[in-house]
Enzyme design. Structure first.
Site, short mmCIF file in Angstrom:
data_model
loop_
_atom_site.label_atom_id
_atom_site.label_comp_id
_atom_site.label_asym_id
_atom_site.label_seq_id
_atom_site.Cartn_x
_atom_site.Cartn_y
_atom_site.Cartn_z
N GLY A 113 0.77 -1.50 0.04
CA GLY A 113 0.19 0.17 -0.07
C GLY A 113 0.87 1.42 0.10
O GLY A 113 -0.32 1.95 -0.21
N GLY A 114 2.66 0.78 -0.08
CA GLY A 114 2.83 2.30 -0.19
C GLY A 114 2.57 4.11 -1.02
O GLY A 114 2.62 4.74 -0.48
N LYS A 115 2.64 2.85 -1.92
CA LYS A 115 1.74 4.01 -3.27
C LYS A 115 0.36 4.66 -3.25
O LYS A 115 0.00 5.41 -3.80
CB LYS A 115 2.21 3.53 -5.22
CG LYS A 115 3.62 3.58 -5.03
CD LYS A 115 4.06 2.36 -6.34
CE LYS A 115 5.59 2.32 -6.08
NZ LYS A 115 6.19 1.18 -5.35
N GLU A 133 -5.80 -5.42 -4.82
CA GLU A 133 -3.94 -5.85 -5.26
C GLU A 133 -4.74 -8.33 -5.69
O GLU A 133 -5.76 -8.42 -4.40
CB GLU A 133 -3.87 -6.27 -2.99
CG GLU A 133 -2.45 -7.89 -3.36
CD GLU A 133 -1.44 -8.00 -4.45
OE1 GLU A 133 -1.16 -6.84 -4.16
OE2 GLU A 133 -1.53 -8.75 -4.15
N CYS A 231 10.19 -2.48 -9.91
CA CYS A 231 11.70 -1.95 -8.77
C CYS A 231 12.69 -3.24 -9.51
O CYS A 231 13.52 -4.03 -8.79
CB CYS A 231 11.57 -2.44 -7.28
SG CYS A 231 10.97 -4.35 -6.99
N1 SAM Z 1 2.21 -1.39 -5.00
C1 SAM Z 1 2.77 -2.07 -4.13
C2 SAM Z 1 2.97 -0.57 -3.09
O1 SAM Z 1 3.57 0.30 -3.30
O2 SAM Z 1 2.99 -0.97 -1.63
C3 SAM Z 1 4.02 -2.84 -4.35
C4 SAM Z 1 3.25 -3.95 -5.17
S1 SAM Z 1 4.15 -5.18 -5.98
C5 SAM Z 1 5.57 -4.14 -6.00
C6 SAM Z 1 3.69 -5.67 -6.94
C7 SAM Z 1 2.24 -7.42 -6.31
O3 SAM Z 1 1.59 -7.58 -7.79
C8 SAM Z 1 2.40 -8.11 -5.12
O4 SAM Z 1 1.66 -7.16 -4.38
C9 SAM Z 1 1.48 -8.69 -6.02
O5 SAM Z 1 1.20 -9.86 -5.58
C10 SAM Z 1 0.38 -8.49 -7.44
N2 SAM Z 1 0.89 -9.43 -8.21
C11 SAM Z 1 1.20 -10.77 -8.35
N3 SAM Z 1 0.71 -10.84 -9.67
C12 SAM Z 1 -0.43 -10.40 -9.98
C13 SAM Z 1 -1.37 -10.25 -11.13
N4 SAM Z 1 -1.11 -11.11 -12.40
N5 SAM Z 1 -1.74 -9.18 -11.47
C14 SAM Z 1 -2.37 -8.29 -10.41
N6 SAM Z 1 -0.96 -8.47 -9.31
C15 SAM Z 1 0.14 -9.30 -9.61
#
Ligand code: SAM
Length: 431
Positions: A113-115, A133, A231
């Site tokens: 949830g940071g963003k 999510e 990232c």
């Molecule tokens: N935006 C978040 C933050 O700032 O805290 C971090 C997100 S992280 C980089 C990517 C997220 O995409 C993960 O929580 C993951 O579970 C989710 N994810 C994984 N597979 C996915 C899919 N097929 N479709 C959508 N989201 C997916």
């Protein structure tokens, strides 16, 4: 750090003379940062009260500071949602989207949830923010963070991108796709990213991102903007991914692209691209709420609680779904919660069991400052409340907001000079 040989070769070829500096960056301690929750106080006000040293501001994220504190998540101000801990480079994606008050915004891959928290602050509590999510367990953590930060205009959902696009075709003004990736910028923080790295994994991530992006494009309204971020440094997941996206969707235009590399900035690295859908329409969501459970009796039960707790009419729009009475922001789409795996919608004010209305923790976090009875504790006294202990108080009997200074931490019920602790057990500070 033991970097994969193949990763080293790729980066060496790509960075040339800059490669030694890139490699040396892995000897530095991981960069840490926090972003002040401006829904609760300004960055300047936080800096005046900061319980540990703040270093310089993060150049690309207003209201954020770099820190070196060992345990910044254990402070009472963190429990009060005054700040969110986030790696500095990861803070670059949300500001690029330029969200404004009143817009329809989607954070498609949102946990933890940071963003989402950054987007919510930029929206200033107005408009519609949908934080999604796919992973249910992670979505629950996301919902807890939204609650802790007191965000009132957010719906948290747990759906696959294709499920969402079936409901929200051409709906959003702004979309953030912070995609799951090979995490080359996370090698210091997440040993699994390092352990799982391979060229095949990069290719697998790129294929998954392609699918997610195609669904995101369907949800973008004409003229709407989208940020795609990762990232990782892999070109297949970053620049090449954007190039291929533009080829598949000629109606998209690339407005800006940035790549933060760990030897060039004080951060672990991030990629972000800003795109715009040039033409198209802006629609309302598909599939109205089939069962609108607006129970007049539940509303009445809340109204009598509200008269006592706020000392005034509450004034927000309410909705009742099952036992939950929610404050729903203006414009929130009335879709069937089951179609998007909804976890929360607006702020859960409390639960009504047909007889009694019991207020929820979320009410304190979002609206506690409006409470008629507030117990203002010092930082030291707050630790007792956060550990689940009752707190002596010179207050009239009834429900109250328990605060560290003026910032709500949760609810309590005062009975004859003692505030009984109603902080949910799972949110208590461990001794
Ligand atoms: N935006 C978040 C933050 O700032 O805290 C971090 C997100 S992280 C980089 C990517 C997220 O995409 C993960 O929580 C993951 O579970 C989710 N994810 C994984 N597979 C996915 C899919 N097929 N479709 C959508 N989201 C997916």
């Amino acid at each position: 750090m033991n970097l994969p040989e193949e990763f080293i070769q790729i980066m060496q070829k790509r960075l040339g003379d800059d490669f030694p500096a890139f490699l040396r960056s892995y000897e530095n301690a991981p960069c840490k940062g926090l972003r002040v929750n401006t829904l609760k106080l300004s960055a300047e006000e936080f800096a005046r009260r900061a319980p540990f040293p703040l270093k310089e501001r993060v150049e690309w994220a207003p209201d954020a500071f770099r820190i070196t504190e060992e345990k910044p998540g254990a402070d009472v101000y963190h429990f009060a949602g005054l700040y969110y801990l986030q790696e500095p480079s990861a803070m670059c994606a949300a500001p690029l989207l330029g969200v404004k008050a009143g817009e329809r915004v989607l954070d498609l891959c949102a946990a933890p949830g940071g963003k989402t928290v950054q987007l919510a602050a930029d929206m200033g509590g107005t408009g519609v923010l949908i934080a999604n999510e796919i992973d249910r367990g992670r979505a629950e953590i996301l919902a807890q963070n939204v609650e802790r930060m007191g965000i009132a205009n957010c719906m948290v959902t747990s759906a696959a991108p294709g499920q969402l696009s079936a409901v929200f075709s051409d709906y959003f003004d702004k979309i953030l796709v912070d995609a799951p990736c090979s995490g080359e910028g996370m090698f210091k923080k997440e040993p699994q990213a390092l352990a799982h790295w391979s060229r095949q994994n990069v290719a697998m991530c790129a294929a998954r991102q392609r699918g997610i992006l195609d669904e995101a494009v369907k949800m973008l309204a004409g003229g709407g903007k989208m940020v795609y971020s990762t990232c990782t440094f892999a070109e297949e997941e970053d620049e090449m991914q954007v190039e291929a996206l533009l080829k598949r969707h000629p109606g998209l235009r690339l407005l800006e692209m940035k790549k933060l590399l760990p030897h060039e900035v004080c951060g672990e690295g991030h990629f972000a691209a800003l795109l715009q859908k040039e033409d198209g329409v802006r629609r309302n969501p598909v599939g109205k709420l089939r069962e609108v459970r607006e129970f007049e009796r539940a509303r009445k039960a809340f109204d009598s609680f509200s008269d006592d707790f706020f000392g005034a009419a509450f004034g927000e729009e309410l909705s009742v779904w099952g036992a939950a009475v929610n404050a729903v922001p203006r414009g929130m789409p009335a879709i069937d919660p089951r179609s998007v795996g909804r976890l929360s919608c607006g702020v859960e004010l409390g639960r009504w069991d047909g007889k009694y209305f019991k207020p929820s923790h979320a009410l304190a976090m979002a609206f506690g400052t409006r409470a008629k009875r507030k117990l203002s504790l010092s930082r030291e006294e707050s630790v007792r409340y956060l550990r689940g202990e009752p707190v002596p108080a010179d207050l009239e009997n009834g429900w109250c907001a328990v605060c560290v200074e003026e910032f709500p931490l949760g609810l309590g019920k005062c009975v004859n000079g003692v505030v009984k602790n109603h902080l949910p057990k799972g949110l208590r500070m461990l001794r």
